[in-house]
Scaffold this active site. Sequence first.
Site, PDB file in Angstrom:
ATOM      1  N   GLU A  72       0.827  -1.213   0.000  1.00 30.86           N
ATOM      2  CA  GLU A  72       0.000   0.000   0.000  1.00 30.86           C
ATOM      3  C   GLU A  72       0.859   1.260   0.000  1.00 30.86           C
ATOM      4  O   GLU A  72       0.430   2.331   0.434  1.00 30.86           O
ATOM      5  CB  GLU A  72      -0.956  -0.008   1.192  1.00 30.86           C
ATOM      6  CG  GLU A  72      -1.992  -1.107   1.112  1.00 30.86           C
ATOM      7  CD  GLU A  72      -3.397  -0.687   1.504  1.00 30.86           C
ATOM      8  OE1 GLU A  72      -3.626   0.494   1.778  1.00 30.86           O
ATOM      9  OE2 GLU A  72      -4.283  -1.570   1.517  1.00 30.86           O
ATOM     10  N   HIS A 129      -4.987   2.415   0.317  1.00 30.56           N
ATOM     11  CA  HIS A 129      -4.177   3.259  -0.566  1.00 30.56           C
ATOM     12  C   HIS A 129      -3.972   2.546  -1.895  1.00 30.56           C
ATOM     13  O   HIS A 129      -3.518   1.404  -1.921  1.00 30.56           O
ATOM     14  CB  HIS A 129      -2.812   3.555   0.065  1.00 30.56           C
ATOM     15  CG  HIS A 129      -2.919   4.250   1.378  1.00 30.56           C
ATOM     16  ND1 HIS A 129      -3.341   3.613   2.526  1.00 30.56           N
ATOM     17  CD2 HIS A 129      -2.681   5.540   1.720  1.00 30.56           C
ATOM     18  CE1 HIS A 129      -3.356   4.486   3.521  1.00 30.56           C
ATOM     19  NE2 HIS A 129      -2.969   5.650   3.065  1.00 30.56           N
ATOM     20  N   LYS A 156     -10.570   5.947   5.700  1.00 29.10           N
ATOM     21  CA  LYS A 156      -9.633   6.734   4.881  1.00 29.10           C
ATOM     22  C   LYS A 156      -9.351   6.030   3.573  1.00 29.10           C
ATOM     23  O   LYS A 156      -9.194   4.802   3.531  1.00 29.10           O
ATOM     24  CB  LYS A 156      -8.317   6.939   5.637  1.00 29.10           C
ATOM     25  CG  LYS A 156      -7.231   7.634   4.808  1.00 29.10           C
ATOM     26  CD  LYS A 156      -5.871   7.595   5.506  1.00 29.10           C
ATOM     27  CE  LYS A 156      -4.791   8.184   4.599  1.00 29.10           C
ATOM     28  NZ  LYS A 156      -3.430   8.009   5.151  1.00 29.10           N
TER      29      LYS A 156
END
Length: 242
Positions: A72, A129, A156
């Site tokens: 990530e 991510h 997130k």
Amino acid sequence: MPKICVPMVGKTNEELREEAEYLSKMDIDLVEWRVDFYQDVENVEAVRDASVQIREILGGIPLLFTFRSAKEGGEKEVGLDYYATLNKAMIETKCMDMIDVELFIDEKVMRNLIKVAQHNQVKVIISNHDFEKTPPKEEIVSRLRKAQDLGADIPKIAVMPRNEKDVLTLLEATNEMKNQYAKQPIITMAMAGKGVISRLAGEIFGSAITFGAAKKASAPGQVGVEELKSVLKLIHQNVKEK
């Protein structure tokens, strides 16, 4: 106005102490210790000792503990067992206010870490991510909702835009999540140069925290703290007036 989080990326104890001293004198809201940069990251005792020093230097500034895996975008890869052990140990130090847990780790490990965090009054960011691309809007929203459903205090996502349209996709997904599904704050960003606008416009579209660089950035596209703060204030003042 979005909160400003600044990463610490020191490799040695000396570098970490210098960073912490520097950040302790800045007007910031949150510090993220990116422990995957730390040379002794695979030694729990060393990480624990460093965390105590960092906590002491930062004083009352909230501290986020993050081991970002290589897949990530992080600096290192460790096994799942060690990832769980390390995060659990840091929660139990009482030095951390928040931890970052990656969305696509083993769900049983994640649920256990969330349980331990809640027991120790530590908040949990569940993150994802994508350094290769920007998923479709529906997928971005789906990942944020999944993080929320798993028990994140703050979901997130960070994505890599290949063009301007990708940045709009991220902003649209953020706005949809904020207005239709979010039960708590969320964090979103498009990375690299094209994505800088997403780091500045959180108040408009719905991202509650933005990451700025003090000495060294931990991800592509991070803006210097002072520049970031001035733009956030400018947007905030105009939003309030209207």
